[in-house]
Scaffold this motif. Structure first.
Motif, PDB file in Angstrom:
ATOM      1  N   GLU A 162      11.105  22.640 -11.653  1.00 44.06           N
ATOM      2  CA  GLU A 162       9.718  22.936 -12.019  1.00 44.06           C
ATOM      3  C   GLU A 162       9.401  22.470 -13.432  1.00 44.06           C
ATOM      4  O   GLU A 162       8.307  21.962 -13.700  1.00 44.06           O
ATOM      5  CB  GLU A 162       9.453  24.436 -11.868  1.00 44.06           C
ATOM      6  CG  GLU A 162       9.447  24.881 -10.417  1.00 44.06           C
ATOM      7  CD  GLU A 162       9.505  26.388 -10.273  1.00 44.06           C
ATOM      8  OE1 GLU A 162       9.550  27.106 -11.294  1.00 44.06           O
ATOM      9  OE2 GLU A 162       9.521  26.852  -9.120  1.00 44.06           O
ATOM     10  N   GLN A 219       8.929  18.751 -13.367  1.00 40.37           N
ATOM     11  CA  GLN A 219       7.628  18.440 -12.774  1.00 40.37           C
ATOM     12  C   GLN A 219       6.494  18.736 -13.750  1.00 40.37           C
ATOM     13  O   GLN A 219       5.530  17.978 -13.839  1.00 40.37           O
ATOM     14  CB  GLN A 219       7.436  19.222 -11.473  1.00 40.37           C
ATOM     15  CG  GLN A 219       8.297  18.665 -10.361  1.00 40.37           C
ATOM     16  CD  GLN A 219       8.228  19.486  -9.090  1.00 40.37           C
ATOM     17  OE1 GLN A 219       8.110  20.715  -9.130  1.00 40.37           O
ATOM     18  NE2 GLN A 219       8.324  18.812  -7.960  1.00 40.37           N
ATOM     19  N   GLU A 220       6.626  19.812 -14.503  1.00 38.69           N
ATOM     20  CA  GLU A 220       5.619  20.151 -15.517  1.00 38.69           C
ATOM     21  C   GLU A 220       5.570  19.055 -16.592  1.00 38.69           C
ATOM     22  O   GLU A 220       4.487  18.636 -17.020  1.00 38.69           O
ATOM     23  CB  GLU A 220       5.987  21.492 -16.149  1.00 38.69           C
ATOM     24  CG  GLU A 220       5.009  22.014 -17.159  1.00 38.69           C
ATOM     25  CD  GLU A 220       5.471  23.354 -17.712  1.00 38.69           C
ATOM     26  OE1 GLU A 220       5.576  23.453 -18.954  1.00 38.69           O
ATOM     27  OE2 GLU A 220       5.738  24.271 -16.914  1.00 38.69           O
ATOM     28  N   GLU A 280       7.092  18.516  -3.692  1.00 40.40           N
ATOM     29  CA  GLU A 280       7.454  19.891  -4.029  1.00 40.40           C
ATOM     30  C   GLU A 280       8.604  20.260  -3.102  1.00 40.40           C
ATOM     31  O   GLU A 280       8.506  20.088  -1.889  1.00 40.40           O
ATOM     32  CB  GLU A 280       6.254  20.809  -3.773  1.00 40.40           C
ATOM     33  CG  GLU A 280       6.407  22.202  -4.265  1.00 40.40           C
ATOM     34  CD  GLU A 280       6.312  22.269  -5.775  1.00 40.40           C
ATOM     35  OE1 GLU A 280       7.186  22.919  -6.363  1.00 40.40           O
ATOM     36  OE2 GLU A 280       5.390  21.676  -6.346  1.00 40.40           O
ATOM     37  N   SER A 320      11.485  23.143  -1.778  1.00 37.92           N
ATOM     38  CA  SER A 320      11.860  24.553  -1.745  1.00 37.92           C
ATOM     39  C   SER A 320      12.989  24.731  -0.748  1.00 37.92           C
ATOM     40  O   SER A 320      13.162  23.918   0.167  1.00 37.92           O
ATOM     41  CB  SER A 320      10.659  25.433  -1.380  1.00 37.92           C
ATOM     42  OG  SER A 320      10.145  25.069  -0.120  1.00 37.92           O
ATOM     43  N   ARG A 329       2.881  16.550  -3.372  1.00 38.50           N
ATOM     44  CA  ARG A 329       2.265  17.106  -4.582  1.00 38.50           C
ATOM     45  C   ARG A 329       1.048  16.320  -5.036  1.00 38.50           C
ATOM     46  O   ARG A 329       0.288  16.783  -5.869  1.00 38.50           O
ATOM     47  CB  ARG A 329       3.263  17.070  -5.756  1.00 38.50           C
ATOM     48  CG  ARG A 329       4.385  18.026  -5.684  1.00 38.50           C
ATOM     49  CD  ARG A 329       5.246  17.956  -6.955  1.00 38.50           C
ATOM     50  NE  ARG A 329       4.570  18.591  -8.070  1.00 38.50           N
ATOM     51  CZ  ARG A 329       4.442  18.057  -9.272  1.00 38.50           C
ATOM     52  NH1 ARG A 329       4.956  16.879  -9.538  1.00 38.50           N
ATOM     53  NH2 ARG A 329       3.810  18.703 -10.233  1.00 38.50           N
TER      54      ARG A 329
END
Length: 178
Positions: A2, A5-6, A141, A143, A169
């Motif tokens: 994450e 990705q940020e 994304e 998971s 995404r």
């Protein structure tokens, strides 16, 4: 994941596909790759070296013709150098080992070897890894399919297969441009 990705979103803003010129701005991505290569070097052993003459190494006599295989993984997980050596800790490459790189100049971290026998494809390997990982994390994304912890046992075939869910995404227009 994450946080990478940020970082991608901050620098590229999801308005275009990432390219190799963006990689230098992605510091967190670079430390993810460094720490991954520390724990999982491309090869855990270096290539075979042969001593050309008798010598003393670390107080031991080594005869001419002796072959040497260096255990890179052991060096890169040495507890006298690395705090919590088997833990995946990105902070170490942002603080205590910030100046350490993959070019073979820091002998505590040599995933591609060092000296005259360093892997000739080091630049290609690093660039490809950065660009592939960044492109994948920009576009998708990920998971886990279950709440079970991920089995990180390092074997050729995973004892417990990793199952992930992948979701786009980006705008569908960007996928068409790829």
């Amino acid at each position: 994941m994450e946080k990478v990705q940020e970082e991608i979103d901050i620098h590229v803003r999801n308005k275009r596909c990432i390219n190799e010129f963006d990689i230098n701005k992605l510091v967190y991505l670079q430390v993810v790759v460094k720490e991954t290569l520390r724990l999982y070097p491309p090869s855990s052993l270096s290539g075979i070296r042969e001593f050309r003459e008798d010598c003393f190494l670390g107080g031991y006599h080594v005869s001419k013709g002796t072959r040497l295989l260096t255990n890179l993984w052991k060096i890169q997980t040495d507890p006298s150098i690395w705090e919590d050596p088997l833990e995946f800790k990105l902070e170490r490459f942002l603080t205590t080992h910030k100046e350490v790189d993959v070019k073979g100049n820091h002998f505590e971290y040599i995933p591609f070897g060092s000296g005259r026998r360093i892997c000739p494809e080091i630049s290609f390997g690093i660039r490809t890894t950065h660009l592939t990982l960044t492109s994948f994390l920009q576009c998708f994304e990920l998971s886990k399919a279950s709440s079970e912890p991920i089995d990180m046992t390092a074997v050729n075939i995973k004892v417990t297969p990793l199952k992930v869910l992948i979701k786009p995404r980006l705008s569908s227009l960007l996928y068409k441009a790829m």
